[in-house]
Every structure is written in structure tokens, then in C-alpha cells.
Design an enzyme around this catalytic site. Sequence first.
Site, mmCIF file in Angstrom:
data_model
loop_
_atom_site.group_PDB
_atom_site.id
_atom_site.type_symbol
_atom_site.label_atom_id
_atom_site.label_comp_id
_atom_site.label_asym_id
_atom_site.label_seq_id
_atom_site.Cartn_x
_atom_site.Cartn_y
_atom_site.Cartn_z
ATOM 1 N N LYS A 87 0.882 -1.166 0.000
ATOM 2 C CA LYS A 87 0.000 0.000 0.000
ATOM 3 C C LYS A 87 0.924 1.222 0.000
ATOM 4 C CE LYS A 87 -4.077 1.835 2.363
ATOM 5 N NZ LYS A 87 -4.803 2.268 1.174
HETATM 6 N N1 PMP Z 1 -7.621 -0.810 -3.211
HETATM 7 C C1 PMP Z 1 -7.099 0.418 -3.003
HETATM 8 C C2 PMP Z 1 -6.371 1.097 -4.110
HETATM 9 C C3 PMP Z 1 -7.264 1.039 -1.750
HETATM 10 O O1 PMP Z 1 -6.752 2.265 -1.533
HETATM 11 C C4 PMP Z 1 -7.980 0.364 -0.738
HETATM 12 C C5 PMP Z 1 -8.160 1.015 0.602
HETATM 13 N N2 PMP Z 1 -7.075 0.709 1.449
HETATM 14 C C6 PMP Z 1 -8.504 -0.903 -1.013
HETATM 15 C C7 PMP Z 1 -8.308 -1.467 -2.258
HETATM 16 C C8 PMP Z 1 -9.259 -1.665 0.029
HETATM 17 O O2 PMP Z 1 -8.417 -2.085 1.050
HETATM 18 P P1 PMP Z 1 -8.923 -2.265 2.544
HETATM 19 O O3 PMP Z 1 -10.232 -2.983 2.476
HETATM 20 O O4 PMP Z 1 -7.868 -3.066 3.188
HETATM 21 O O5 PMP Z 1 -9.083 -0.900 3.121
#
Ligand code: PMP
Length: 296
Positions: A160
Site C-alpha cells: 500500500k
Molecule cells: N484498493 C485500493 C487502491 C485502496 O486504496 C484500498 C483502501 N485501502 C482498497 C483497495 C481496500 O483495502 P482495505 O479494504 O484493506 O481498506
Amino acid sequence: MTDKRTFDDRDGWIWLDGKLVPWREAEVHVLTHALHYASSVFEGQRAYGGKIFRLTDHSKRLHKSANILGFELPWSVAEIDAACEQVLEANGLVDAYMRPVAWRGSEQMGVTASAAPPHLAIAAWEWGKYFDPALAAKGLKLDIAHYRRPAPYTAPVHSKAAGLYMICTLARQQAELKGLDDALMFDWRGQVAEATGANAFFVRDGVIHTPTPDCFLDGITRRTVIELAQKRGVEVVERAIWPEELESFEQMFLTGSAAEVTFVGAAGPWNFEVGALSRQLAEDYDDLVNGRLPNR
Ligand code: PMP
């Protein structure tokens, strides 16, 4: 109530490199490596009723994201968990969005920064729904992003990492210029991938279909919603989804820690209804995060 002040001018406390500092003093220098070369990874998590949902999963992912970018955080997962709890408490927050962020600082400049120790900050604030609830109730209108999610051999796609959001911000900006709410991104192969900050799901004949997360984040909310659907006996198929198929899906929704479960009414030329299964899963997710369903 959401604070309308800019993000550098608020009351409260931010955890910075091991201690709580007054909000306005949580600063970095303009010659910060991350600002120039995107050496930054972050998390987004929510607290509900004073409890941070799947906190350890987020702290573990922060560690993993940093490792993928070649740096090791000097705080353990347990220490980051504790710091997050501390931030919530110091700010007197119960329902909040939290942003842990780790980056390379101003100790070294130039493309390489291997000698620079990583920094970590954790902020939290009250943040209502990620999308306007009135628009989300009818289903968001999505653009189709110009840029595509990069191939795993092109970028560190399972981190991330802040750098990966450059194309997301551009896609969201382009959507907003067209009066749309967000964008659906395809991947480098042309397959359906995700939205700019949330994973994508589709419903057809009572079965859920979602793209295999092989070049984008396998979201914590995504995995949670898959479990919730399976607990209801709903079949969930993870597979490659091509745009040609979007015509045949009845419902679409997005999942993310910020976005939670958000209904989609249209993506490009494809239209969806806000259907019973999507509503049920949004309700289940709301029950789970608010402690009305057992958490695993
Ligand atoms: N894809 C992207 C590009 C994101 O920014 C997020 C948010 N973190 C997600 C998917 C979903 O991830 P999560 O459910 O872990 O927040």
C-alpha cells in the site's frame, strides 16, 4: 461532525516517531525523500465505538508494505497497534478514521535512501462516510479510468505504497471533472481491477464475482465481505473478469476501510441496480464493525 479546517491546522495529538506531539507540530522538511521519490507506505483504518476494526491486520500490512519497498519499520506490529490505540484515546475519539504512514525522511537525498531510517506517524480524525451518502444510496456513478493498474513486474503492486496512488488520484480527478463519483480501473491486461481506493464486487444470479487480486490490494474489507457472504451461504467466485462481462452483472459494490460497502449504479456504459444481496452485505458489514456480529 467533520472538521472543515485544513489538515495541518487542527487541535489534537499525532504520534510521531514514538511520541505524541501537538497536531500542528507533526511536520516534515521539504527535502523529505518520500516527497520527492514516493518512499512512503500507509494504512487506512476505522475505529467504531472506540474499537479499531481488524487493527492487527492493518499493522501487519503496514510492515509488509514497508518491507516490499525495502525498509524495515523499527516498531513491531504490537507496538504499532498500541500506538494506534494511544492516538485514539489521546484525541478522545470513538468513531474515527486513522492514518498510519511510514516514510523515508530528510536524512538522505537522491534516488537511493538506504541509509535513511524510516519514520512513522499516526493520525486520527472524525471522518463520516467516504462517499456522499445520498449518492451512495442510489449507487455511485463511476468513470472508466484512463490509466491501468500496473503489472506485478512493473511496480510493487502488493504494497500500500503512496506512489501507486498517483494514477488513482488522476482517475478520481478525471471522474470528478465529468461529474462522476469515482472511477473503475482496469489492469494492464485489460481485465477489471478495482476502484481508486476500494475493491470491486459484482452480483449475478445470486453469485458474487470479484477480480483475483493479483495486481492490486487484496483489501482487508474485501476479505471480510467475502467471509460475510460465505457465512450466508452465498457463493463467491474470485477470477479474471473482462469488461465484456460487465453487461451481464445485476449489482456492483465497492469495499474498503474508508468506503466500507458502497453501492455502484453505473460504471462507464454499464448500469447496475442496488439489489438485495448488496444491501444485505452492507448491513452485515455495519453489524460486524459495530460489534453486533461476532468478529473472527
Ligand atoms: N484498493 C485500493 C487502491 C485502496 O486504496 C484500498 C483502501 N485501502 C482498497 C483497495 C481496500 O483495502 P482495505 O479494504 O484493506 O481498506
